[in-house]
Structures are given as C-alpha cells and as structure tokens.
Design a protein around this motif. Structure first.
Motif, PDB file in Angstrom:
ATOM      1  N   GLY A 129       0.776  -1.233   0.000  1.00  0.00           N
ATOM      2  CA  GLY A 129       0.000   0.000   0.000  1.00  0.00           C
ATOM      3  C   GLY A 129       0.804   1.277   0.000  1.00  0.00           C
ATOM      4  N   ILE A 130       2.094   1.209  -0.370  1.00  0.00           N
ATOM      5  CA  ILE A 130       2.897   2.434  -0.403  1.00  0.00           C
ATOM      6  C   ILE A 130       3.507   2.655  -1.798  1.00  0.00           C
ATOM      7  CG2 ILE A 130       3.399   2.622   2.054  1.00  0.00           C
ATOM      8  CD1 ILE A 130       5.967   1.111   1.638  1.00  0.00           C
ATOM      9  N   GLY A 131       2.801   2.157  -2.808  1.00  0.00           N
ATOM     10  CA  GLY A 131       3.153   2.466  -4.190  1.00  0.00           C
ATOM     11  C   GLY A 131       4.501   1.949  -4.647  1.00  0.00           C
ATOM     12  N   THR A 132       4.926   0.788  -4.146  1.00  0.00           N
ATOM     13  CA  THR A 132       6.229   0.235  -4.523  1.00  0.00           C
ATOM     14  C   THR A 132       6.182  -0.262  -5.971  1.00  0.00           C
ATOM     15  OG1 THR A 132       6.586  -0.443  -2.235  1.00  0.00           O
ATOM     16  CG2 THR A 132       8.010  -1.432  -3.905  1.00  0.00           C
ATOM     17  N   SER A 133       7.102   0.228  -6.790  1.00  0.00           N
ATOM     18  CA  SER A 133       7.049  -0.116  -8.210  1.00  0.00           C
ATOM     19  C   SER A 133       8.424  -0.058  -8.854  1.00  0.00           C
ATOM     20  CB  SER A 133       6.106   0.839  -8.958  1.00  0.00           C
ATOM     21  OG  SER A 133       6.706   2.122  -9.090  1.00  0.00           O
ATOM     22  N   GLU A 134       8.435  -0.429 -10.113  1.00  0.00           N
ATOM     23  CA  GLU A 134       9.624  -0.297 -10.964  1.00  0.00           C
ATOM     24  C   GLU A 134       9.636   1.112 -11.553  1.00  0.00           C
ATOM     25  OE1 GLU A 134      11.338  -2.656 -14.910  1.00  0.00           O
ATOM     26  OE2 GLU A 134       9.188  -2.436 -14.609  1.00  0.00           O
ATOM     27  N   ILE A 135      10.822   1.688 -11.706  1.00  0.00           N
ATOM     28  CA  ILE A 135      10.983   2.971 -12.377  1.00  0.00           C
ATOM     29  C   ILE A 135      11.946   2.779 -13.545  1.00  0.00           C
ATOM     30  CG2 ILE A 135      11.853   5.343 -12.192  1.00  0.00           C
ATOM     31  CD1 ILE A 135       9.192   4.911 -10.782  1.00  0.00           C
ATOM     32  N   ILE A 136      11.529   3.239 -14.715  1.00  0.00           N
ATOM     33  CA  ILE A 136      12.329   3.069 -15.928  1.00  0.00           C
ATOM     34  C   ILE A 136      12.779   4.439 -16.439  1.00  0.00           C
ATOM     35  CG2 ILE A 136      12.343   2.207 -18.309  1.00  0.00           C
ATOM     36  CD1 ILE A 136       9.971   0.358 -17.404  1.00  0.00           C
ATOM     37  N   TYR A 137      14.090   4.570 -16.635  1.00  0.00           N
ATOM     38  CA  TYR A 137      14.654   5.771 -17.267  1.00  0.00           C
ATOM     39  C   TYR A 137      15.046   5.401 -18.689  1.00  0.00           C
ATOM     40  CZ  TYR A 137      15.130   7.320 -12.392  1.00  0.00           C
ATOM     41  OH  TYR A 137      14.886   7.660 -11.094  1.00  0.00           O
ATOM     42  N   GLU A 138      14.394   6.019 -19.657  1.00  0.00           N
ATOM     43  CA  GLU A 138      14.637   5.685 -21.062  1.00  0.00           C
ATOM     44  C   GLU A 138      14.916   6.965 -21.839  1.00  0.00           C
ATOM     45  OE1 GLU A 138      11.624   3.967 -24.203  1.00  0.00           O
ATOM     46  OE2 GLU A 138      12.329   2.344 -22.883  1.00  0.00           O
ATOM     47  N   ASP A 139      16.215   7.234 -22.057  1.00  0.00           N
ATOM     48  CA  ASP A 139      16.630   8.504 -22.680  1.00  0.00           C
ATOM     49  C   ASP A 139      15.976   9.681 -21.956  1.00  0.00           C
ATOM     50  OD1 ASP A 139      18.277   7.301 -24.569  1.00  0.00           O
ATOM     51  OD2 ASP A 139      16.633   7.036 -25.994  1.00  0.00           O
ATOM     52  N   CYS A 140      16.030   9.624 -20.651  1.00  0.00           N
ATOM     53  CA  CYS A 140      15.413  10.656 -19.819  1.00  0.00           C
ATOM     54  C   CYS A 140      16.387  11.818 -19.646  1.00  0.00           C
ATOM     55  CB  CYS A 140      15.041  10.062 -18.453  1.00  0.00           C
ATOM     56  SG  CYS A 140      14.232  11.226 -17.342  1.00  0.00           S
ATOM     57  N   GLU A 141      16.010  12.980 -20.134  1.00  0.00           N
ATOM     58  CA  GLU A 141      16.890  14.149 -20.100  1.00  0.00           C
ATOM     59  C   GLU A 141      16.569  15.026 -18.890  1.00  0.00           C
ATOM     60  OE1 GLU A 141      16.991  16.361 -23.719  1.00  0.00           O
ATOM     61  OE2 GLU A 141      17.469  14.614 -24.973  1.00  0.00           O
ATOM     62  N   VAL A 142      17.622  15.362 -18.134  1.00  0.00           N
ATOM     63  CA  VAL A 142      17.469  16.279 -16.997  1.00  0.00           C
ATOM     64  C   VAL A 142      18.591  17.308 -17.063  1.00  0.00           C
ATOM     65  CG1 VAL A 142      16.351  14.559 -15.527  1.00  0.00           C
ATOM     66  CG2 VAL A 142      18.819  14.830 -15.435  1.00  0.00           C
ATOM     67  N   PRO A 143      18.353  18.519 -16.603  1.00  0.00           N
ATOM     68  CA  PRO A 143      19.403  19.544 -16.650  1.00  0.00           C
ATOM     69  C   PRO A 143      20.545  19.214 -15.691  1.00  0.00           C
ATOM     70  CG  PRO A 143      17.488  20.350 -15.460  1.00  0.00           C
ATOM     71  CD  PRO A 143      17.086  19.046 -16.076  1.00  0.00           C
ATOM     72  N   ALA A 144      21.740  19.671 -16.028  1.00  0.00           N
ATOM     73  CA  ALA A 144      22.919  19.411 -15.203  1.00  0.00           C
ATOM     74  C   ALA A 144      22.760  19.972 -13.797  1.00  0.00           C
ATOM     75  CB  ALA A 144      24.158  20.006 -15.871  1.00  0.00           C
ATOM     76  N   GLU A 145      21.932  20.990 -13.660  1.00  0.00           N
ATOM     77  CA  GLU A 145      21.719  21.600 -12.335  1.00  0.00           C
ATOM     78  C   GLU A 145      20.986  20.658 -11.376  1.00  0.00           C
ATOM     79  OE1 GLU A 145      17.553  24.018 -13.248  1.00  0.00           O
ATOM     80  OE2 GLU A 145      19.489  24.961 -13.673  1.00  0.00           O
ATOM     81  N   ASN A 146      20.471  19.543 -11.893  1.00  0.00           N
ATOM     82  CA  ASN A 146      19.797  18.562 -11.034  1.00  0.00           C
ATOM     83  C   ASN A 146      20.771  17.613 -10.339  1.00  0.00           C
ATOM     84  OD1 ASN A 146      17.464  19.707 -12.049  1.00  0.00           O
ATOM     85  ND2 ASN A 146      16.438  17.756 -12.386  1.00  0.00           N
ATOM     86  N   LEU A 147      22.055  17.728 -10.667  1.00  0.00           N
ATOM     87  CA  LEU A 147      23.068  16.925  -9.985  1.00  0.00           C
ATOM     88  C   LEU A 147      23.100  17.317  -8.504  1.00  0.00           C
ATOM     89  CD1 LEU A 147      25.587  14.966 -10.205  1.00  0.00           C
ATOM     90  CD2 LEU A 147      26.953  17.069 -10.459  1.00  0.00           C
ATOM     91  N   ILE A 148      23.111  16.314  -7.628  1.00  0.00           N
ATOM     92  CA  ILE A 148      23.204  16.561  -6.189  1.00  0.00           C
ATOM     93  C   ILE A 148      24.663  16.447  -5.758  1.00  0.00           C
ATOM     94  CG2 ILE A 148      22.559  15.744  -3.890  1.00  0.00           C
ATOM     95  CD1 ILE A 148      19.964  14.722  -5.081  1.00  0.00           C
ATOM     96  N   GLY A 149      25.164  17.499  -5.139  1.00  0.00           N
ATOM     97  CA  GLY A 149      26.546  17.482  -4.665  1.00  0.00           C
ATOM     98  C   GLY A 149      27.528  17.427  -5.812  1.00  0.00           C
ATOM     99  N   ASN A 150      28.592  16.658  -5.606  1.00  0.00           N
ATOM    100  CA  ASN A 150      29.650  16.567  -6.609  1.00  0.00           C
ATOM    101  C   ASN A 150      29.484  15.333  -7.478  1.00  0.00           C
ATOM    102  OD1 ASN A 150      31.037  18.869  -5.529  1.00  0.00           O
ATOM    103  ND2 ASN A 150      31.861  17.550  -3.907  1.00  0.00           N
TER     104      ASN A 150
END
Length: 381
Positions: free
Chosen positions: A205-226
């Motif tokens: 009941g807590i939405g446990t699922s698979e997550i698929i990244y397929e050519d998923c583009e995110v900006p470089a500013e989304n990097l956490i830390g180094n």
C-alpha cells in the motif's frame, strides 16, 4: 549514562501513539488489503510534524534527536508497518537532500516533503543487484548542459506516487563505486516511466514499483553534490536508514507481542486461559526480553549519530538484531493465536508477513554481518 526519556521524547511518544492508535490502526488492514496509499493520513502526519521530525528548523523541521525519531517509527509500526516504512523511507531521501543537495535544491524540495505536500522516491536497487550498490548499471551520460539517463530501478518505495526521484547512476565509465552520481529527476520529465507495480508479501500500500529511465533528459543543475560522489552519499544515507528499519522491526515486534498477550489472557483451553501455560509464558518472556535488548541497541546507534560519532557498526548491529527479533516474535505470535493466527481476522497474520522485509532491505542481514565482522577484524590487521 541516562536511560530515562526526556520530557520532549515522552511527549512525542504520547502524541504519535495516540494518533497511530486512533487513526492509523483502524485503517491498517484496509491499506494492506487494497494496497492503496492513504494520502489523507499522510497529510495529517505532515501537519503534525511527523514527516519533518529531525529536519533542521530552517527547512520547517523540529530538529528532534534520533531517539525521538526511533520512538515515532516504533509507535507507528506497532499499528501499521506500511505506514512506518513509508515514514522511514521518506526520511532516507529527505536526509539525502538535506545533507548533500544545494541550497537551491533544498529550498525547492525539502520543506514541502517534510510537510507531506510532495512525495519523493529514492531509486537505487536494480534487477542485477540490491545490496551491491557498486554494481549499479544505470547510466547518466553528460551531454552539453544536461544528463541523459538510461536504466531500470526496482522495489522503489513511493515509485507510483512520487513527484520527483533521486536517481543513483553512473556518470562515467569507471568501475565499481567510482563514477556514480546522484541526480534529481522530476516525474514530468519525458523518458521517465512508471513500470510494473511490485506484488509484495508485506508492507503493502505504499506504491512500490519499478521505475524506468529511457533517454530521460534532466538539466545538469539537477546533480546533487559533486559528480562521482553518489556512492559515498548513498552509503552514509544507508547507515541512517538502518536506524529507521531497525525501529520499524522493533515496532512490528512490539505490536505482535501486545496482540499475543491480549489473546493469551482471553483464550481458554483445558479449563483455563492459555496465559497460565508455561509454554506460552516462555514465548512471551523471550519476546519481551529480546525486544528490550533491540530497543537499547537502536537507542545506542541513535545516540552516537546525534553526537556526531561513527555509528556504522552500531546501526548494523541494531538492524540485524531487531529484524531477527521481529521475525521470531511475529512467528510465535501467530503460534500463540493457533489457527486464528493464520487468518486475516487477526493483525498478527499481517505482522508476520510484514516482518520479513526488515531482514532484507537497507542491506540484507548477511550484509550487516559482513559490516560488523569487518569492523571487528580491522582492529587486528
């Protein structure tokens, strides 16, 4: 050495216990049966400060200590392991952000997560490996001012529900733990897909699922830390997470003991209540003794963390012992209930199923033994 709880800790226990027993307990079976996440309860928990208990005050938290956090998880988990697991899982990602994200990222996400307004998910485990985080295969290839992510993550708590995800992925071709980074991925990004819903034995009941990244583009500013330090961040987060899972196991065990005791003093056999039989008494006594020991181990790890001292070994010991105790206590709670314990009419059936996962995630108990042994042996080498 002080064993008494502070006034603040007692107040937190009283507040959480009342909410858990009055609000969560009556919905626990329904959460398990329907596998539907109770967003209304989550919102109430956010308003009460449960989801931001240990966060710094500048991010809307109470800046409480980790003994208080353990108390909270235990009280919630006594009634519903699903909701206890949800709060513990929320803290892992939340602390990851609070400890390693930029101020811009913190201000954008951390407070809203603590209020229960935004749900986040931590994506690390992959089909090719769970405890071996260094074997992660998901790649985030730098290109111009963005990352292109490809890979599959499984067993993601809140996978179906989250508004954003923390992805651990390789940003270069170095082997092992080198070259792994942590990146924020918003749910709205094209290329992020919600995969199959996991059909779990417990903590449902807590939405446990698979997550698929397929050519998923995110900006470089989304990097956490180094870049390249994602593995280090994850390992530090897992130490913290083990306190949460140990506390979850403790709550399951305590809840099962309470249910078994209530049943034993009411159930009659051979002309008397079964609580009069030495065999039952010994199971209850063993359970109480081991639960008390587990609680003290957890509080020790919490104390060390709050003092800024190393606690990897202590967190591993606490998680190992508490989860093994939970499995044993819930097994005996079902046994005390007899045939009724094998039905869904009594909560010990659910507790029995819920307990098993505590021996598996945040590093299996075999991994915990490896951590403990390495800490022991390094002093002799």
């Amino acid at each position: 050495m002080q064993f008494n709880l502070t006034e603040e800790q007692e107040m937190i226990r009283k507040t959480v216990r009342e909410f858990a027993q009055e609000v969560i307990a009556e919905r626990a079976s329904d959460i398990d049966e329907t596998e539907k996440f109770p967003k209304d309860i989550w919102k109430q928990m956010g308003e009460l400060g449960f989801l931001s208990l240990t966060l710094p005050k500048e991010y809307g938290g109470m800046a409480a200590d980790h003994v208080s956090y353990s108390i909270m998880i235990e009280e919630i988990s006594k009634c519903s392991a699903s909701m206890g697991n949800a709060v513990a899982g929320n803290k892992i990602g939340q602390d990851f952000m609070a400890n390693f994200a930029s101020e811009v990222q913190k201000n954008k996400y951390v407070e809203s997560v603590g209020k229960g307004e935004t749900i986040m998910a931590f994506t690390a485990t992959e089909p090719s490996g769970g405890s071996d985080v260094s074997a992660i295969q998901t790649k985030a290839v730098p290109k111009d001012d963005k990352f292109i992510i490809n890979g599959n993550k499984i067993f993601v708590t809140f996978g179906e529900l989250a508004e954003f995800y923390l992805a651990i992925a390789r940003t270069n071709d170095q082997s092992g733990h080198k070259g792994m980074s942590a990146i924020i991925v918003e749910r709205s990004r094209s290329g992020l897909k919600i995969g199959k819903k996991e059909k779990l034995m417990g903590v449902r009941g807590i939405g446990t699922s698979e997550i698929i990244y397929e050519d998923c583009e995110v900006p470089a500013e989304n990097l956490i830390g180094n870049e390249g330090e994602g593995f280090k961040y994850a390992m530090k987060s897992f130490d913290n997470g083990r306190i949460g899972i140990a506390s979850l196991a403790l709550g399951i065990a305590q809840g099962a003991l309470e249910q078994a005791t209530k049943y034993a003093v009411q159930r009659e056999a051979f002309g008397q209540t079964i609580s009069n039989f030495q065999g039952i008494q010994f199971m209850l006594a063993d359970a109480e003794s081991k639960i008390e020991a587990a609680r003290l181990l957890i509080y020790q790890a919490c104390y060390l963390k709050d003092q800024g001292l190393p606690y990897t070994r202590e967190a591993a010991i606490a998680k190992l012992y508490a989860s093994d105790v939970a499995e044993e206590v819930t097994t005996n709670a079902v046994q005390i209930h007899g045939g009724f314990g094998y039905t869904k009419d009594y909560p010990v059936e659910r507790m029995y199923r819920d307990s098993k996962i505590t021996q598996i995630y945040e590093g299996t108990n075999q991994i915990q033994r490896m951590i403990i042994a390495r800490n022991r042996l390094k002093n002799y080498q």
